[in-house]
Design a protein around this motif. Structure first.
Motif, short mmCIF file in Angstrom:
data_model
loop_
_atom_site.label_atom_id
_atom_site.label_comp_id
_atom_site.label_asym_id
_atom_site.label_seq_id
_atom_site.Cartn_x
_atom_site.Cartn_y
_atom_site.Cartn_z
N TYR A 13 0.92 -1.15 -0.67
CA TYR A 13 0.05 0.00 -0.16
C TYR A 13 0.42 1.49 0.44
CZ TYR A 13 -4.05 3.48 1.00
OH TYR A 13 -4.87 4.04 1.29
N GLU A 17 1.00 4.15 -2.70
CA GLU A 17 1.56 5.91 -2.68
C GLU A 17 2.03 6.26 -3.39
OE1 GLU A 17 -2.23 5.46 -1.63
OE2 GLU A 17 -2.06 7.51 -1.04
N HIS A 21 2.36 9.16 -5.65
CA HIS A 21 2.82 10.73 -5.43
C HIS A 21 3.92 11.57 -5.52
CE1 HIS A 21 -1.26 11.99 -3.16
NE2 HIS A 21 -1.10 9.96 -2.34
N ARG A 163 8.23 8.02 10.38
CA ARG A 163 6.92 7.44 10.46
C ARG A 163 6.40 6.76 8.75
NH1 ARG A 163 5.06 10.11 13.96
NH2 ARG A 163 4.14 12.26 14.04
N PRO A 180 5.45 14.91 10.97
CA PRO A 180 3.62 15.62 10.13
C PRO A 180 2.88 14.56 11.02
CG PRO A 180 5.31 13.90 8.99
CD PRO A 180 6.38 14.80 9.83
N PRO A 181 1.67 14.92 11.38
CA PRO A 181 0.69 13.71 11.61
C PRO A 181 0.36 12.54 10.36
CG PRO A 181 -0.48 15.11 10.90
CD PRO A 181 1.19 15.79 11.16
N GLU A 182 0.30 11.44 11.25
CA GLU A 182 0.24 10.29 9.99
C GLU A 182 -0.79 9.25 10.78
OE1 GLU A 182 3.64 7.16 9.27
OE2 GLU A 182 3.95 8.81 7.78
N LEU A 183 -1.68 9.42 10.02
CA LEU A 183 -3.09 7.98 10.34
C LEU A 183 -3.95 8.20 9.18
CD1 LEU A 183 -5.66 11.26 11.77
CD2 LEU A 183 -3.48 11.82 11.09
N TRP A 184 -4.31 7.08 9.58
CA TRP A 184 -5.34 6.08 8.42
C TRP A 184 -4.96 5.77 7.37
CZ3 TRP A 184 -9.41 9.91 10.85
CH2 TRP A 184 -9.90 10.03 11.91
N ASN A 185 -3.57 5.68 7.22
CA ASN A 185 -2.75 5.45 6.14
C ASN A 185 -2.99 6.64 4.81
OD1 ASN A 185 -1.87 3.02 5.83
ND2 ASN A 185 -3.90 1.91 6.01
N GLN A 186 -2.96 7.77 5.32
CA GLN A 186 -2.86 8.85 4.91
C GLN A 186 -0.93 9.63 5.16
OE1 GLN A 186 -5.23 9.63 2.49
NE2 GLN A 186 -6.84 9.11 3.59
N PHE A 187 -0.78 10.07 4.62
CA PHE A 187 0.88 10.05 4.62
C PHE A 187 0.51 11.70 3.36
CE2 PHE A 187 0.46 5.86 3.00
CZ PHE A 187 0.54 5.00 4.57
N LYS A 188 2.46 12.28 4.59
CA LYS A 188 2.82 13.16 3.86
C LYS A 188 3.46 13.52 2.69
CE LYS A 188 5.41 17.32 5.07
NZ LYS A 188 4.23 18.28 4.60
N THR A 189 2.50 13.19 1.46
CA THR A 189 2.73 13.82 0.19
C THR A 189 2.96 14.75 -0.21
OG1 THR A 189 0.74 12.68 -0.21
CG2 THR A 189 1.80 11.41 -0.05
N ASP A 190 2.65 16.05 0.49
CA ASP A 190 3.10 17.48 -0.46
C ASP A 190 4.04 17.75 0.18
OD1 ASP A 190 1.02 17.64 -2.07
OD2 ASP A 190 -0.18 16.85 0.08
#
Ligand SMILES: Nc1nc2c(ncn2[C@@H]2O[C@H](COP(=O)(O)OP(=O)(O)O)[C@@H](O)[C@H]2O)c(=O)[nH]1
Lengths: 293, 591
Positions: A13, A17, A21, A163, A180-190
């Motif tokens: 996964y 991602e 990105h 992270r 950065p926060p990292e939750l629910w498989n939403q990552f810092k991609t910007d």
């Protein structure tokens, strides 16, 4: 789902991602078991293909078997193989084996500096030409803005704070205190211009997971990991002047797994065969901050 | 199993974790002694926290700044303990740690009692959907292991948990420092009948099997790798819930496209004909339909997700600056990403007091119930139906600044148009050249850049300069779509009358859609476009590629504008801002 299926799915996964990105994405391949598992996971994620280049930093002191193995897999698996090195330091003999640097300084020079400058495109990159199997200068000099790295959380304290997607600033520095926060498989991609992101698909894996997965998937690894009859093998691979084999008679993957589960390595850190870690208290942590894998 | 340890700073989380590791023999040989020696050398009293704080700067600050993960084993199973920081500044780290957990231990200091973060963390656990929570009343040694103290804290905290709809599994009195009631029941707590901490951990259940729920697979990508004559076109993603078999009829939402599963693909694995929740997989379809990343693949016969651009949500804010009504944000639900704005704040709960407050913005560490307006429709579930597709994050510029759960879908009135677009897409005669191949050739993704603003504000100069820059500097395949050219060509059969305005907008949208299909960056201007027209254009051009730039005063009521420009700033600066936006959106290369 088994434990291995779960962590495999999560790594796949993350790789997908990252692929979506980052247009300038590369995977670091140290030839070791972890990043080879990571490479295998990329083939899982992209159904046999690897849609980004693999970058290997050549210190010139790698055990020759590692380089042979690297080039064979690169050819067999049709990998876009890129290498980089600190040419100047090597020419001037500014290394530990040449007696000019300490082990930690040598790591910084041949690995960290070479890595940072290869990723940014400042120093020359070499790309494998699949027609000849030789390396030629790479024309692409764009910086990689996404770099996939095979760090595991169980390796040592500092990595357990990582992270899956971890930003690095312009100097490749790692802001440990402000991640950065990292939750629910939403990552810092910007990310802001000039910065880049390190991607860690193996964060949840342990050394044992790695070997069990190698066994399950029949992934080819460098034979240096096995005892060739001398009663010793490498547990972790690096440069020959600073990496020493451990006493072990494990001759294949099954025996390594057995050894990890029950044997004498159960409670001994994996990098214990790496001399540079012992040189100063926070050596590895300092290296990491400065951009070493 | 993943367990998160939360609680107010200094209430003893690290001590609890360190002690658990030590007392179950889960530490590497010699590690404990090494830390003890180090403390002795530096004349510091030994703390279990040092054991965990492997990082140098952490030790100097003396607080856990980030979530640390440690591995440990009981007789029953393996655990990953996530030690989340209690300090308010590090709330985003606590959230990152807790979001991964299947159960939680919430630590409260018996002496200090319930503090701000004891409540805040409780609240977040409930929002993060963590249902298995045990409350550890720590430092019982400091209060003489007295039952009254324990009972009082239990009573008070239960009242609070009830308010936020969280039913704890147990309240456990203990002393982490002295190791009482940690591994085995404590003799010093004869009045306590419940489980010790380790027993509690072992009694937590694995997360329920979601394979029996409706099937959802958010699309992560569409892969067509041409090397080695690979002709497969694979729709890839992870099955978040339910299961899928070859032959199943599927629908992709919000686009509404339908097809059937031809094969389930995998590399170096035995052939399979079905796949269940949790697996990252890929499928090929019998009938080619163009699917976007972010679409959710569903089974036709099962309950489907909601589709709308209006959502009622509950969110918590972690951004450095507050969330406000007129700034554009990005909304990420599973793999989908759309522009969004805060339409209405219904209730803000002040985090320190956790009482509702009347506020015009959502501040850092606040929790709020509000309505979000997305630029175009998203497919989603409600949090209490399905978690993975029922929660979201909000991105402010480049940072994840908020997270939340979806409470309710609000009709946005675009259903008819959506059906029409779905029909168009379903019957579309597709080119054999894949969109991904065009992107590769042109070096950018397609986009529809629409400059809007009042009549009389000069948009055209910026638009034309943008086209020139894109074409020249970036080598983009780009085209300025002049509205005047449409009026005198394609639209000669439509009267130039206010009543016909809708038809003009519709044709503009369809023409833009053709250019997008051809892989171009099309630039257009439109005066006095209103909210409804803008969302229609969004629907017609089907999401990802549309970028709205407003020049001058913003006349929209609730529509999402991606960028506001001031004509006074000058063409040069304004064009540069648009180009930067296209990079941020990954339409242009990021280098
Ligand atoms: N007396 C007593 N002190 C404790 C206990 N648990 C933790 N402490 C002390 O409380 C302080 C904060 O503990 P720590 O684990 O670092 O708290 P954290 O910030 O929640 O991780 C330290 O000085 C600990 O030694 C306990 O059970 N009894």
């Amino acid at each position: 789902m088994t434990h291995l299926e779960k962590i495999e799915s999560q790594s796949v996964y993350i790789l997908r991602e990252a692929h979506h990105h980052f247009r300038n994405l590369a995977m670091l391949w140290s030839i070791g078991k972890d990043s080879t598992v990571m490479l295998w996971l990329a083939r899982k994620a992209f159904f046999g293909h690897v849609p980004f280049p693999l970058v290997h930093i050549d210190t010139d002191f790698k055990i020759p078997e590692m380089i042979r193995y690297r080039d064979k897999l690169a050819l067999d698996w049709k990998l876009n193989m890129i290498t980089g090195r600190n040419e100047q330091a090597l020419q001037e003999g500014r290394t530990f084996p040449a007696g000019k640097l300490t082990r930690v300084e040598c790591c910084k020079t041949l690995k960290t500096d070479a890595l940072v400058n290869t990723l940014s495109g400042k120093w020359p990159r070499y790309r494998m030409d699949h027609a000849t199997g030789k390396y030629v200068p790479d024309t692409n000099k764009e910086p990689y803005t996404g770099v996939i790295v095979g760090a595991r959380a169980d390796e040592e304290g500092s990595r357990s704070k990582e992270r899956y997607f971890s930003p690095r600033d312009k100097e490749s520095n790692w802001e440990v205190g402000d991640q950065p926060p990292e939750l629910w498989n939403q990552f810092k991609t910007d990310f802001a211009p000039g910065t880049h992101i390190r991607v860690h698909p193996l964060l949840d894996w342990t050394e044992l997971d790695i070997w069990e997965y190698i066994e399950k998937e029949k992934i080819p690894v460098v034979p240096l990991y096995f005892d060739q009859g001398k009663g010793e093998r490498y547990r972790s691979l690096g440069c020959y002047p600073c990496t020493f084999p451990v006493k072990s008679t494990a001759k294949n993957v099954k025996e390594i797994i057995e050894e990890l589960k029950t044997g004498k390595f159960r409670n001994i850190a994996e990098r214990s065969g790496r001399a540079q870690d012992k040189e100063d208290g926070g050596g590895l942590e300092t290296l990491r901050r400065e951009g070493y894998m | 199993m993943n367990i998160v340890i939360v609680g107010h700073v200094d209430h003893g989380k690290s001590t609890l974790v360190g002690r658990l590791l030590a007392d179950t023999g889960s530490l590497p040989e010699g590690k404990l002694q090494q830390v003890r020696d180090e403390c002795q050398r530096t004349a510091k009293p030994f703390e279990y926290a040092f054991l965990l704080d492997a990082l140098k700067d952490e030790q100097s600050q003396g607080i856990t700044i980030d979530t640390a993960r440690v591995f440990f084993k009981s007789k029953k199973r393996e655990y990953i303990l996530i030690d989340a920081p209690g300090h308010i500044e590090f709330l985003k780290n606590m959230v990152s740690g807790a979001a991964r957990a299947e159960a939680a231990l919430l630590v409260i200091d018996a002496e200090e009692g319930i503090q701000e973060n004891s409540r805040r963390h409780g609240y977040l656990l409930s929002m993060l959907g963590i249902r298995q929570v045990a409350v550890c009343v720590n430092k019982m040694d400091r209060v003489g292991y007295k039952q009254e103290v324990f009972d009082r804290i239990q009573k008070e905290y239960r009242v609070f948990l009830k308010e936020i709809d969280l039913e704890p599994r147990a309240f456990i009195p203990l002393s982490a420092l002295e190791g009482e009631n940690l591994i085995t029941p404590s003799k010093k707590l004869p009045w306590y009948r419940g489980p010790a901490v380790l027993e509690m951990l072992d009694s937590f259940e694995k997360s329920p099997d979601i394979s029996a729920r409706p099937f959802r697979m958010p699309v992560q990508g569409i892969y067509k790798f041409t090397e080695d004559e690979d002709t497969r076109r694979i729709v890839a993603g992870r099955v978040e819930s339910g299961s899928l078999s070859v032959g199943d009829s599927v629908v992709f939402l919000p686009s509404g496209k339908r097809s059937q599963i031809k094969t389930i693909e995998a590399f170096s694995a035995p052939k399979r004909t079905s796949v269940t929740a949790g697996h990252s997989t890929g499928v090929t379809l019998t009938e080619q339909v163009y699917v976007n990343r972010g679409d959710v693949m569903c089974r036709v016969k099962e309950p489907l997700p909601g589709v709308s651009s209006l959502l009622r949500v509950k969110l918590f804010w972690m951004g450095k600056r507050p969330m406000v009504l007129d700034r554009p944000y990005k909304l990420k639900v599973a793999a989908a990403q759309v522009s969004v704005r805060l339409k209405k704040i219904e209730r803000v709960i002040d985090a320190s007091e956790l009482k509702p407050a009347a506020k015009k913005e959502i501040g850092r560490h606040d929790v709020a119930q509000c309505v979000l307006q997305a630029a175009s429709a998203v497919a989603f579930d409600l949090m209490h139906d399905l978690e993975a597709t029922g929660r979201f994050v909000i991105v402010d510029e480049v940072d994840i600044a908020g997270g939340g759960i979806i409470l309710e879908m609000i009709e946005d009135g675009h259903d008819a148009l959506r059906r029409q677009v779905t029909e168009r897409e379903q019957k579309w005669d597709f080119s054999v050249v894949e969109p991904e191949e065009r992107t590769k050739r042109y070096g950018h993704r397609p986009a529809f850049v629409l400059l809007t603003g009042k009549v009389g504000v000069d948009k055209k100069t910026i638009a034309k300069e943008l086209e020139k820059r894109l074409f020249g500097l970036h080598g983009a395949a780009t085209y300025f779509l002049g509205m005047g050219n449409l009026l005198r060509g394609l639209n000669t059969d439509v009267e130039q009358h206010r009543l016909e305005r809708h038809e003009h907008v519709r044709r503009m949208g369809e023409v833009a859609h053709l250019f997008l299909d051809a892989g171009l960056i099309v630039v257009a201007t439109g005066s006095n476009i209103n909210d409804a027209e803008l969302s229609e254009l969004h629907e017609m051009t089907s999401r990802e590629g549309m970028v709205v730039v407003n020049v001058g005063p913003n006349g929209f009521k609730s529509a999402v504008v991606d960028l506001n420009l001031d004509p006074v700033a000058g063409t040069e600066k304004n064009v540069r801002n648009i180009l930067q936006l296209l990079k941020d959106r990954k339409i242009l290369r990021d280098a």
